[in-house]
Design a protein around this motif. Structure first.
Motif, PDB file in Angstrom:
ATOM      1  N   UNK A  15       0.839  -1.205   0.000  1.00 23.07           N
ATOM      2  CA  UNK A  15       0.000   0.000   0.000  1.00 23.07           C
ATOM      3  C   UNK A  15       0.874   1.255   0.000  1.00 23.07           C
ATOM      4  N   UNK A  16       1.913   1.259   0.803  1.00 23.94           N
ATOM      5  CA  UNK A  16       2.812   2.419   0.868  1.00 23.94           C
ATOM      6  C   UNK A  16       3.510   2.632  -0.476  1.00 23.94           C
ATOM      7  N   UNK A  17       3.985   1.552  -1.086  1.00 24.82           N
ATOM      8  CA  UNK A  17       4.641   1.672  -2.389  1.00 24.82           C
ATOM      9  C   UNK A  17       3.652   2.151  -3.457  1.00 24.82           C
ATOM     10  N   UNK A  18       2.439   1.629  -3.441  1.00 23.31           N
ATOM     11  CA  UNK A  18       1.416   2.058  -4.407  1.00 23.31           C
ATOM     12  C   UNK A  18       1.073   3.531  -4.240  1.00 23.31           C
ATOM     13  N   UNK A  19       0.900   3.968  -3.001  1.00 20.79           N
ATOM     14  CA  UNK A  19       0.592   5.381  -2.750  1.00 20.79           C
ATOM     15  C   UNK A  19       1.764   6.270  -3.173  1.00 20.79           C
ATOM     16  N   UNK A  20       2.978   5.798  -2.926  1.00 18.52           N
ATOM     17  CA  UNK A  20       4.160   6.555  -3.347  1.00 18.52           C
ATOM     18  C   UNK A  20       4.226   6.690  -4.857  1.00 18.52           C
ATOM     19  N   UNK A  21       3.922   5.613  -5.566  1.00 14.19           N
ATOM     20  CA  UNK A  21       3.936   5.668  -7.029  1.00 14.19           C
ATOM     21  C   UNK A  21       2.879   6.642  -7.545  1.00 14.19           C
ATOM     22  N   UNK A  22       1.676   6.572  -6.980  1.00 14.06           N
ATOM     23  CA  UNK A  22       0.589   7.456  -7.409  1.00 14.06           C
ATOM     24  C   UNK A  22       0.990   8.914  -7.226  1.00 14.06           C
ATOM     25  N   UNK A  92      -5.549  13.595   0.161  1.00 18.35           N
ATOM     26  CA  UNK A  92      -4.868  12.616   0.994  1.00 18.35           C
ATOM     27  C   UNK A  92      -3.827  11.808   0.226  1.00 18.35           C
ATOM     28  N   UNK A  93      -4.240  11.084  -0.784  1.00 19.55           N
ATOM     29  CA  UNK A  93      -3.312  10.188  -1.491  1.00 19.55           C
ATOM     30  C   UNK A  93      -2.600  10.908  -2.625  1.00 19.55           C
ATOM     31  N   UNK A  94      -3.202  11.914  -3.192  1.00 13.48           N
ATOM     32  CA  UNK A  94      -2.568  12.652  -4.276  1.00 13.48           C
ATOM     33  C   UNK A  94      -2.846  12.087  -5.653  1.00 13.48           C
ATOM     34  N   UNK A  95      -4.005  11.435  -5.825  1.00 15.95           N
ATOM     35  CA  UNK A  95      -4.372  10.943  -7.155  1.00 15.95           C
ATOM     36  C   UNK A  95      -4.384  12.112  -8.134  1.00 15.95           C
TER      37      UNK A  95
END
Length: 135
Positions: A15-22, A92-95
Motif C-alpha cells: 500500500x505504501x509503495x502504491x501510494x508513493x507511485x501514485x 490525501x493520497x494525491x491521485x
C-alpha cells in the motif's frame, strides 16, 4: 500468527509503495497535453468533455480560476499558446487528474480525466463545472 503478521506487513508495504507511485509518478506532457476532441458536452466514467461558448477570452478567464484552485498546477501550455493542461491532486493520497482547456475561436473545449482507475466518481465533472460556474 507469524505468517499472518508477515502477510499484513507485506500488504502494508504494498500500500505504501502504491501510494508513493501514485503521488510521485512523472506526468509526461506529450501524453496528457493533447487537444480535447469533440463538439458537444459528454460525461464519461473517467472524466468529462465540455464545449462552452465563452468568447475569445475564455481560456484566460478559465486559467485565472484554475491557477488558484487547491492542489492544482500547470503541466504544460499557456494562454498565449491557446491550450493549457492542469494537474489537480486529491488531498490525501494525491491521485492526479488532468484537465486540458483549449480556446477554439469563441469556444472553450475542456477535457477533464483521471489517470489511475476506471471511474472518477464525478470528481472531474464537479471540478470543471465548478470552475465554469465561476466564470
Amino acid at each position: 500468527m507469524g505468517r499472518v503478521m508477515t502477510i499484513l506487513w507485506l500488504l502494508l508495504i504494498g500500500v505504501i509503495l502504491g501510494a508513493g507511485y501514485i503521488r510521485l509518478a512523472p506526468s509526461d506532457p506529450a501524453e496528457w497535453h493533447v487537444a480535447p476532441q469533440g463538439e458537444t458536452d459528454r460525461d464519461f466514467k473517467g472524466g468529462i468533455l465540455r464545449v462552452v461558448q465563452t468568447g475569445p477570452d475564455g481560456l484566460a478567464r478559465f486559467d485565472a480560476i484554475a491557477r488558484v484552485a487547491p492542489r492544482t498546477k500547470v503541466l504544460a501550455g499557456s494562454v498565449e499558446e491557446g491550450m493549457i493542461t492542469y494537474i489537480s491532486r486529491t488531498k490525501v493520497i494525491g491521485f492526479p487528474d488532468y484537465t486540458t482547456a483549449q480556446q477554439d475561436g469563441d469556444n472553450l473545449r475542456i477535457h477533464g480525466r483521471l489517470r489511475f482507475g476506471r471511474k472518477d466518481f464525478g470528481v472531474n465533472k464537479a471540478r470543471v463545472d465548478g470552475w465554469l460556474g465561476q466564470m
